[in-house]
Design a protein around this motif. Structure first.
Motif, mmCIF file in Angstrom:
data_model
loop_
_atom_site.group_PDB
_atom_site.id
_atom_site.type_symbol
_atom_site.label_atom_id
_atom_site.label_comp_id
_atom_site.label_asym_id
_atom_site.label_seq_id
_atom_site.Cartn_x
_atom_site.Cartn_y
_atom_site.Cartn_z
ATOM 1 N N LEU A 117 -0.959 11.859 2.467
ATOM 2 C CA LEU A 117 -0.694 10.539 1.894
ATOM 3 C C LEU A 117 0.750 10.118 2.160
ATOM 4 O O LEU A 117 1.029 8.937 2.411
ATOM 5 C CB LEU A 117 -0.956 10.551 0.389
ATOM 6 C CG LEU A 117 -2.397 10.802 -0.056
ATOM 7 C CD1 LEU A 117 -2.485 10.764 -1.582
ATOM 8 C CD2 LEU A 117 -3.352 9.788 0.554
ATOM 9 N N ILE A 145 -7.270 7.036 6.077
ATOM 10 C CA ILE A 145 -8.235 6.418 5.160
ATOM 11 C C ILE A 145 -9.066 7.489 4.470
ATOM 12 O O ILE A 145 -9.290 7.438 3.253
ATOM 13 C CB ILE A 145 -9.142 5.430 5.920
ATOM 14 C CG1 ILE A 145 -8.335 4.200 6.377
ATOM 15 C CG2 ILE A 145 -10.323 4.986 5.061
ATOM 16 C CD1 ILE A 145 -9.090 3.261 7.299
ATOM 17 N N LEU A 150 -0.018 4.603 -2.146
ATOM 18 C CA LEU A 150 0.010 5.910 -1.492
ATOM 19 C C LEU A 150 1.084 6.837 -2.069
ATOM 20 O O LEU A 150 0.790 7.989 -2.434
ATOM 21 C CB LEU A 150 0.224 5.730 0.010
ATOM 22 C CG LEU A 150 -0.948 5.111 0.764
ATOM 23 C CD1 LEU A 150 -0.524 4.695 2.168
ATOM 24 C CD2 LEU A 150 -2.126 6.079 0.831
ATOM 25 N N ALA A 172 0.893 8.950 5.620
ATOM 26 C CA ALA A 172 0.266 7.622 5.678
ATOM 27 C C ALA A 172 1.255 6.553 5.225
ATOM 28 O O ALA A 172 1.375 5.491 5.851
ATOM 29 C CB ALA A 172 -0.984 7.592 4.808
ATOM 30 N N ALA A 195 -7.068 9.249 1.807
ATOM 31 C CA ALA A 195 -6.943 8.418 0.606
ATOM 32 C C ALA A 195 -8.230 8.442 -0.213
ATOM 33 O O ALA A 195 -8.192 8.547 -1.449
ATOM 34 C CB ALA A 195 -6.599 6.984 1.011
ATOM 35 N N THR A 218 -6.161 1.463 0.770
ATOM 36 C CA THR A 218 -5.605 1.905 2.053
ATOM 37 C C THR A 218 -6.355 1.263 3.213
ATOM 38 O O THR A 218 -5.747 0.808 4.193
ATOM 39 C CB THR A 218 -5.681 3.439 2.166
ATOM 40 O OG1 THR A 218 -4.964 4.028 1.076
ATOM 41 C CG2 THR A 218 -5.085 3.919 3.484
ATOM 42 N N ALA A 249 0.824 -1.206 0.000
ATOM 43 C CA ALA A 249 0.000 0.000 0.000
ATOM 44 C C ALA A 249 0.858 1.254 0.000
ATOM 45 O O ALA A 249 0.543 2.246 -0.678
ATOM 46 C CB ALA A 249 -0.923 -0.002 1.222
#
Length: 271
Positions: free
Chosen positions: A221, A145, A56, A224, A148, A159, A51
Motif C-alpha cells: 500500500l 488494486i 492508502l 501504491a 487494496a 484505489t 487516494a
C-alpha cells in the motif's frame, strides 16, 4: 460476492474501460479534446493525491508496523519510480535521436521531441515501446488494486477509482502516440485493449500471492501511495504550470479539489 470477483471487475474498470473511454474521446473534434484534456488532468491529480493521502497511507500506517519503515517504503517508492522513468527515457532517447521537452498541459504525455529523418522502423519501435511500458504499468496497477482489496473492500474501490481517473488521460496519450507512429485506429485500439488486460492479470496474480503474505500488504500500500504521488507531482502537475492566467489557475484548483473531494466522499460513504 467473492473478493476475487471484485478484483477482476475493478481491474477491468481501471483497464479496459479506460481504453474504451480514450478511444471515444479521440473521436471527438480536436477543439473539444484540447479543452477537455487539461481539465481531466487536473481532476486526475486530485484523485491520485486524495487516494494516496486519505486512503492508502492511513491504511498502511494502521497495519501495526513501525511508521518510519512505512514512510521509508514511500520514499524509496518515489525514488524508484523516478529511476524507472529515467531508464525508459534513456532507452527511448538513445544517442542524440531525441531531446527532452517540457510538458504542455494540452499534450501532457508528449515526453520527447524527435529530430532527424523519420524512419518507419523507428516509428514502429516507438509504438511497441509504448505498449510494453503501458503493459508493465497496467500490471503494477492491477497488483496495487488487489493489495487494496485484500486490505479492505472499500479501500479497493477507492484505489480503483483513482487508477481509472489517471488511466483515461494516460490512454489518450498512448492512443495518440500509436496513431502518430502509423498504427491504424482499429489496430491501436486492439493493442491497447490487450495491454490493458495486464491490469486484470496483475490483480489475479496478486490475489493468490498476497493472500498468503498478508504481513507485506502495508508495504505494498505504501508503494501504491508513492506511485500515485509520483505520477501526480512529477508527471501531471508540471504541465499545469504552463498556464498561469487567473482563470486557468482557478479551474485547475477547483478540479484538483473536486478529485480530492470525490475520493474523500467515496471513502467516507463506503465506510
Amino acid at each position: 460476492m467473492p473478493l476475487l470477483i471484485w478484483i477482476v471487475l475493478f481491474t477491468l474498470l481501471g483497464g479496459v474501460l479506460s481504453v474504451v473511454a480514450a478511444s471515444i474521446f479521440l473521436a471527438l473534434p480536436e477543439q473539444w479534446r484540447s479543452r477537455a484534456i487539461p481539465h481531466a488532468i487536473s481532476f486526475a491529480i486530485g484523485a491520485l493525491l486524495g487516494a494516496a493521502f486519505l486512503a492508502l497511507l492511513p491504511h498502511a500506517l494502521a497495519g501495526g508496523f513501525d511508521p518510519h519503515r512505512i514512510m521509508l517504503a514511500v520514499l524509496l517508492g518515489v525514488l524508484g519510480f523516478f529511476l524507472l522513468e529515467k531508464l525508459v527515457l534513456w532507452r527511448h532517447c538513445h544517442g542524440n535521436s531525441c531531446t527532452p521537452v517540457a510538458h504542455d498541459d494540452t499534450h501532457p504525455f508528449d515526453l520527447h521531441a524527435h529530430h532527424g529523418h523519420d524512419h518507419s522502423h523507428g516509428r514502429n519501435a516507438s509504438g511497441i515501446l509504448i505498449l510494453v511500458g503501458d503493459s508493465i504499468h497496467n500490471f503494477v496497477d492491477g497488483v496495487l488494486i488487489a493489495a487494496a482489496f485484500l486490505t479492505d473492500l472499500h479501500l479497493g474501490i477507492v484505489t480503483a477509482l483513482a487508477v481509472a481517473a489517471h488511466e483515461i488521460p494516460q490512454e489518450v496519450g498512448d492512443f495518440a502516440v500509436l496513431l502518430h507512429n502509423g498504427f491504424k485506429r482499429g489496430k491501436a485500439f486492439l493493442y491497447n485493449i490487450i495491454s490493458s488486460l495486464t491490469t486484470v492479470l496483475g490483480g489475479v496474480l496478486a490475489y493468490y500471492s498476497l493472500a498468503e503474505t498478508q504481513q507485506y500488504l502495508p508495504f505494498v500500500l505504501a508503494i501504491a501511495a508513492s506511485s500515485f504521488i509520483y505520477i501526480a507531482v512529477a508527471d501531471l502537475i508540471p504541465g499545469l504550470h504552463k498556464r498561469l492566467d487567473i482563470r486557468a489557475s482557478l479551474q485547475q484548483i477547483t478540479l484538483i479539489s473536486a478529485g480530492v473531494a470525490l475520493i474523500f466522499l467515496a471513502h467516507s460513504t463506503l465506510h
